[in-house]
Design a protein around this motif. Structure first.
Motif, PDB file in Angstrom:
ATOM      1  N   THR A  80      -9.642 -28.887  44.348  1.00  0.00           N
ATOM      2  CA  THR A  80     -10.934 -28.224  44.317  1.00  0.00           C
ATOM      3  C   THR A  80     -10.793 -26.741  44.661  1.00  0.00           C
ATOM      4  O   THR A  80      -9.763 -26.286  45.112  1.00  0.00           O
ATOM      5  CB  THR A  80     -11.853 -28.875  45.340  1.00  0.00           C
ATOM      6  N   LYS A 114      -8.698 -21.335  44.606  1.00  0.00           N
ATOM      7  CA  LYS A 114      -8.094 -22.657  44.467  1.00  0.00           C
ATOM      8  C   LYS A 114      -7.751 -23.177  45.864  1.00  0.00           C
ATOM      9  O   LYS A 114      -7.225 -22.432  46.681  1.00  0.00           O
ATOM     10  CB  LYS A 114      -6.804 -22.565  43.643  1.00  0.00           C
ATOM     11  N   GLN A 115      -8.078 -24.407  46.095  1.00  0.00           N
ATOM     12  CA  GLN A 115      -7.691 -25.029  47.359  1.00  0.00           C
ATOM     13  C   GLN A 115      -6.168 -25.059  47.428  1.00  0.00           C
ATOM     14  O   GLN A 115      -5.500 -25.319  46.438  1.00  0.00           O
ATOM     15  CB  GLN A 115      -8.255 -26.454  47.394  1.00  0.00           C
ATOM     16  N   LEU A 116      -5.629 -24.773  48.596  1.00  0.00           N
ATOM     17  CA  LEU A 116      -4.177 -24.714  48.716  1.00  0.00           C
ATOM     18  C   LEU A 116      -3.523 -26.056  48.480  1.00  0.00           C
ATOM     19  O   LEU A 116      -3.882 -27.031  49.122  1.00  0.00           O
ATOM     20  CB  LEU A 116      -3.788 -24.227  50.103  1.00  0.00           C
TER      21      LEU A 116
END
Lengths: 419, 419
Positions: free
Chosen positions: B261, B268-270
């Motif tokens: 997500t 961007k989520q890591l």
């Protein structure tokens, strides 16, 4: 005097050495003159409630000995807290029914703070419900938050795993930092107290060694101060290694791990404080990061267990049986550290009433003034707990673990008990 | 014949045993009649370009020996690929300038596929630019993707770490699954090939043992099929342990880790594929999960290194020097597995031209038909590589690592080189 059987159960989150305590109990009970068989609860106290008992007398001597080097809970554990007798009399009646059916006179409960509370309630069954039983609590928890005892068996091993792992990973980061990762974040367990995070500090031997920053639940997280420290560290050493407790939180009590993002469906992004910290480092400092979350690996890592921890875990199991033989009830074997310069310890009895529901906090003087490191006091306390590399048999390159038969004791009661 | 000095550098992602190769090179060179001093590049090839050389002759014999049990890259590594001579002649001119200034006639380059390519280019300097040098590639990579050699030093240790860790963690999960975590997901390295994921399968000894599911980059991820298998496994065994390669991807090539997500800012989520998988399990099956991402811990875990791997890493270092002494150029010591029933290996020379830029893929017959496990062929290949528990000295409960002086060779050139 006719021998009475014993009930043994594992409770709460397991550790790399809880089975060593089981071995201590079972081996001591086997040579006891007052204890008959040891019946283990399958999945902890649930096994007692559902009359799902494992006959440990069916296990070979070597299988029981192998428990000393087998992580996890060999008989199954559970998260299940008994309510008070008043609140759930039905459960206690059931326990007594099962204990009576299987002639159980000794109750050994291997767990942490919540379990000590359960054990205390069981120890009062003679008074409260007229069933004579001796209940002894066998201490265990990676959280290291049991009072009176110098440490909780299970903690020393996760402490060692953490210090070893972060030292090794730091060497990796140090060697790559000129062109690659500059900030490495490792998350460790400890939702309420920073004992495990503090243990990461043991990896530090000389000025400049990792971890450069430890984030404790005890110290309110200050993003600005943290990022400044990261920046300074990278400038000075070329890289920065951070150990963060899963319990790290803001001043208002919000866990950093809960401050993460939500997905397209509005679901909270799945936990992990390490990625949250890493994201800050990226967004605010634009530094290349990596993060690790060892999760269960840390509390299951028997292959790098502490020798002291394994010995203590075994010793509290044996001491619990000795206490039972001496007619004691409502006690816990506590580890007492010697006062001499050389590390030593003995086991003494602690009254369960003083243990149950009491949480040992990490002293403030274990944390440096800036809140990012550990003090010499912390080192002096922690260092002895990770000493020693216990024997771990390997076969085909992998550690050998106990394979138990886990044979059920034939049920004597009719009807099922719904938990 | 006057002795020429040697240049040694570590390249790319480091491993738990790359320093054992360094020890092999340095120790062999110290007793060589044709090699003078060994100068190590600080931070890999960058050290050569910037004339930042470390004089390994200043290190004590015991410090060099300690490299055999020190993870990471002791001299510093880097991710830096030399372009072709045509594309960046300036860099090669600089290399020659530095080599000439320090009388370097031997080039030992310790790395993976990209580094083999660099090493090959250096080996051609006599032809292309008139500077006589012998370049030998010393193989290393946890990815295990170098061709010709039976395996790549570094892989056996991460394989062992992975199998040990997942076996231990699985015992933890198994003991708690009745009332707690039912699905455990562990992410392992390997963006392009599933060698490390496959190694997790070695933890499985008997029917029902973890890992129950392995997700390989080689097999297109099918969410429906995966979730069904999770559900079946939990039903049958009470829990399910999943090993997932960071390279796991959908049919269209999208990495699962990239399908995560984005946060409120659209970032961007890591990374981390483990949380993505865990989220699926929660959202679709509503099962309690835990996930682990050991990240660098896995490739730095010298404390649980494979004995075979340590030996091979040291041996390829020594063999590289022997090849140099024999006047060879543009070769790599390759590990060749014996054909007998008992595992054995020898070292033979492989032409660098056949190594550079060739990626060894995992054979399809190493993966079971359903795509979720490893076959007997895979086991037969992998099992010998994790054998043996090498000596690891400990002090105060922690592994002892080399502390090098890393003394710089006095610079002879004027001016700085901008990389």
């Amino acid at each position: 005097m006719a021998r009475k059987n014993a009930f043994y159960a594992q409770s709460g989150g397991v550790t790399a050495v809880i089975n060593a305590s089981a071995a201590g109990v079972i081996e001591a009970a086997r040579s006891s003159r007052v204890i008959g068989k040891v019946y283990a609860g399958r999945n902890g106290i649930i096994g007692a409630l559902t009359e799902d008992l494992i006959d440990t007398s069916k296990e070979s001597r070597s299988a029981i000995a192998a428990l000393k080097h087998t992580p996890g809970g060999a008989f199954g554990s559970c998260r299940y807290k008994l309510k008070s007798v008043d609140a759930n009399r039905r459960e206690y009646e059931r326990l007594i029914e099962v204990f009576r059916a299987h002639d159980i006179g000794y109750f050994f409960y291997n767990g942490g703070g919540d379990s000590a509370d359960t054990c205390l309630k069981v120890s009062q069954l003679a008074e409260t419900m007229g069933y004579p039983i001796q209940a002894i609590h066998v201490p265990k928890t990676v959280d290291n938050d049991l009072p009176i005892t110098d440490c909780s068996p299970g903690f020393g091993s996760v402490a060692k795993y953490t210090a070893v792992s972060i030292r090794e990973a730091a060497l990796d980061v140090a060697s790559m930092c000129a062109t690659s990762t500059k900030v490495f974040v490792m998350e460790v367990m400890g939702r309420h107290a920073g004992w495990i995070a503090a243990a990461a500090g043991l990896a530090q031997e000389q000025e400049g060694d990792a971890p450069h920053i430890i984030l404790f639940p005890e110290i309110a997280f200050n993003k600005e101060k943290f990022l400044k420290k990261v920046q300074q560290t990278v400038k000075k050493y070329g890289y920065c290694v951070v150990a963060v407790s899963e319990g790290a939180r803001y001043k208002d009590g919000t866990f950093l791990a809960d401050a993460g993002t939500t997905d397209a469906f509005g679901h909270k992004q799945l936990g992990g404080v390490a990625p949250v910290i890493a994201q800050m480092v990226r967004d605010e400092l634009a530094l290349k990061y990596h993060w690790a979350v060892p999760d269960y690996l840390q509390r299951a890592a028997r292959h790098i267990a502490s020798g002291v921890d394994v010995e203590q875990a075994y010793a509290v199991g044996q001491a619990a049986v000795a206490f039972a033989e001496q007619g004691k009830n409502a006690v816990m074997p506590a580890i007492i550290r010697g006062k001499g310069k050389t590390f030593s310890w003995t086991i003494e009895e602690a009254p369960l009433a003083d243990v149950a529901n009491v949480e040992k906090k990490m002293p403030r003087n274990f944390i440096t003034r800036d809140g990012f490191g550990i003090t010499d006091e912390a080192r002096a306390y922690l260092a002895p707990l990770i000493q020693g590399e216990p024997d771990t048999p390997f076969k085909n390159g992998l550690p050998v673990h106990a394979r138990l038969k886990l044979e059920a004791v034939p049920k004597k009661l009719k009807g099922k008990f719904e938990i």
